[in-house]
Enzyme design. Sequence first.
Site, short mmCIF file in Angstrom:
data_model
loop_
_atom_site.label_atom_id
_atom_site.label_comp_id
_atom_site.label_asym_id
_atom_site.label_seq_id
_atom_site.Cartn_x
_atom_site.Cartn_y
_atom_site.Cartn_z
N ARG A 137 125.66 40.64 24.66
CA ARG A 137 124.41 41.39 24.83
C ARG A 137 124.54 42.53 25.85
O ARG A 137 123.58 42.89 26.53
CB ARG A 137 123.26 40.47 25.26
CG ARG A 137 122.75 39.56 24.18
CD ARG A 137 121.85 40.32 23.21
NE ARG A 137 121.36 39.47 22.15
CZ ARG A 137 120.17 38.87 22.15
NH1 ARG A 137 119.36 39.03 23.16
NH2 ARG A 137 119.81 38.14 21.13
N ARG A 154 118.51 45.40 27.17
CA ARG A 154 117.36 45.70 28.04
C ARG A 154 117.63 45.82 29.52
O ARG A 154 116.80 46.32 30.25
CB ARG A 154 116.28 44.64 27.81
CG ARG A 154 115.62 44.77 26.48
CD ARG A 154 114.80 43.55 26.17
NE ARG A 154 115.67 42.38 26.14
CZ ARG A 154 115.31 41.22 25.61
NH1 ARG A 154 114.11 41.06 25.12
NH2 ARG A 154 116.14 40.20 25.62
N ARG A 214 114.73 53.03 23.40
CA ARG A 214 113.87 52.15 22.61
C ARG A 214 112.42 52.66 22.63
O ARG A 214 111.73 52.66 21.61
CB ARG A 214 113.92 50.72 23.14
CG ARG A 214 113.19 49.73 22.24
CD ARG A 214 113.19 48.33 22.79
NE ARG A 214 112.55 48.29 24.11
CZ ARG A 214 112.39 47.19 24.82
NH1 ARG A 214 112.82 46.03 24.37
NH2 ARG A 214 111.81 47.24 26.00
N ASP A 268 121.80 43.07 14.83
CA ASP A 268 121.27 41.73 15.09
C ASP A 268 121.76 40.76 14.02
O ASP A 268 122.08 41.18 12.90
CB ASP A 268 119.74 41.73 15.12
CG ASP A 268 119.22 40.50 15.85
OD1 ASP A 268 119.18 40.51 17.09
OD2 ASP A 268 118.89 39.51 15.17
N TYR A 322 116.59 30.14 11.73
CA TYR A 322 115.55 31.18 11.80
C TYR A 322 114.87 31.35 10.44
O TYR A 322 113.65 31.56 10.37
CB TYR A 322 116.15 32.51 12.27
CG TYR A 322 116.49 32.51 13.74
CD1 TYR A 322 115.52 32.79 14.71
CD2 TYR A 322 117.78 32.21 14.18
CE1 TYR A 322 115.82 32.77 16.06
CE2 TYR A 322 118.09 32.18 15.53
CZ TYR A 322 117.11 32.47 16.46
OH TYR A 322 117.41 32.42 17.80
#
Length: 338
Positions: A19, A23, A32, A69, A144
Amino acid sequence: MLDTLRGAHQPVPPMWLMRQAGRYLPEYRALRAEKGGFLALVNDSAAAAEITLQPIRRFAFDGAILFSDILIVPMALGQKLWFETGEGPRLAPKIDARAVLDGFVPDSAAFAPIYETVRLVSAALAPETTFLGFAGSPWTVATYMINGQGSREQAEARRLAYTDPALMEALVDRIVASTIEYLLGQIAAGVEAVQLFDSWAGSLSPAQFERWVIAPNARIVAALREHVPHVPVIGFPKGAGGKLPAYARETGVDAVGVDETVDPEWAHASLPAGMPVQGNLDPLALIAGGEALISAADRILSAFADRPHVFNLGHGILQDTPIAHVEQLVAHVRKGGR
Ligand SMILES: Cc1c2[nH]c(c1CCC(=O)O)Cc1[nH]c(c(CCC(=O)O)c1C)Cc1[nH]c(c(CCC(=O)O)c1C)Cc1[nH]c(c(C)c1CCC(=O)O)C2
């Protein structure tokens, strides 16, 4: 890093962070905000390529990971995907019956912008930086697809695996086929190694782990071996713990990712001799910084000193990680620890 993944031992391990594009970087948050959200970024190849390169410019990591992703595959299989701000992914409809799965119309068009991102990054990346592609492993992707969102216990998916194993098998078959196509597409477009993220591998009993983690990952690895034998595969069965050695032996992966709950000395003693390992700093030690970070990193460096090692976190970097601590870690690993 590519040499390490192929089994070469290096005195100073190459490094990247799971990652690493995301962020905790102000330049990511700015882009973003401009593009209107995470999925908009993923589907905008120029933006996704830029985000892939942001952490390389800042920290000169040895590996760049494609910005995308694991939930692109459910989209290609026909599910709708969106992200609820502040909460996470949503997939619809949830898979709770064979009829739902049979109603899906697969469309590999979802992969096209990702392949374009790969081409853009591949053209921009220095040759010494290894370009990593990735996909989710079938069990994790299935959790998911069944639950329609993340959940702590994976209760619905684990239940379905017992109550309707035929449906689970049908779903896993579709994910395996789509994942093979997707990874071969990434490789054709320019990635040099791939990682299989099995983030929820730790939620299964040993027998279920054999069936839903080891077997489907082995099928993906076998297909990649057949078509692209020169491309190393990193398997990351998060939470596998004592099942790691079986995973490493039976899936055929080239390298194994180890999460932060695993004792690195145990991992070194238990994994096949000479097999490259990746990991496994606690993301919280990176948030702590200072002496806590240095001693945690040293423990890992010394445990894996005698085998091919890619230094990494045990899981993704957290949003509130100070950039100065990442710089401290990079400097420390680059000088080979204390
Ligand atoms: C389970 C999983 C997902 N995605 C992924 C996993 C497996 C690894 C893991 O366990 O962390 C993998 C992933 N997700 C992302 C990458 C890009 C490459 C990288 O920098 O590692 C990778 C390799 C970007 C992302 N994927 C996501 C973001 C955050 C989006 C944002 O808010 O900007 C990023 C940068 C969103 C995402 N995507 C997913 C969730 C559950 C979430 C929401 C939770 C969260 O925000 O962390 C599914």
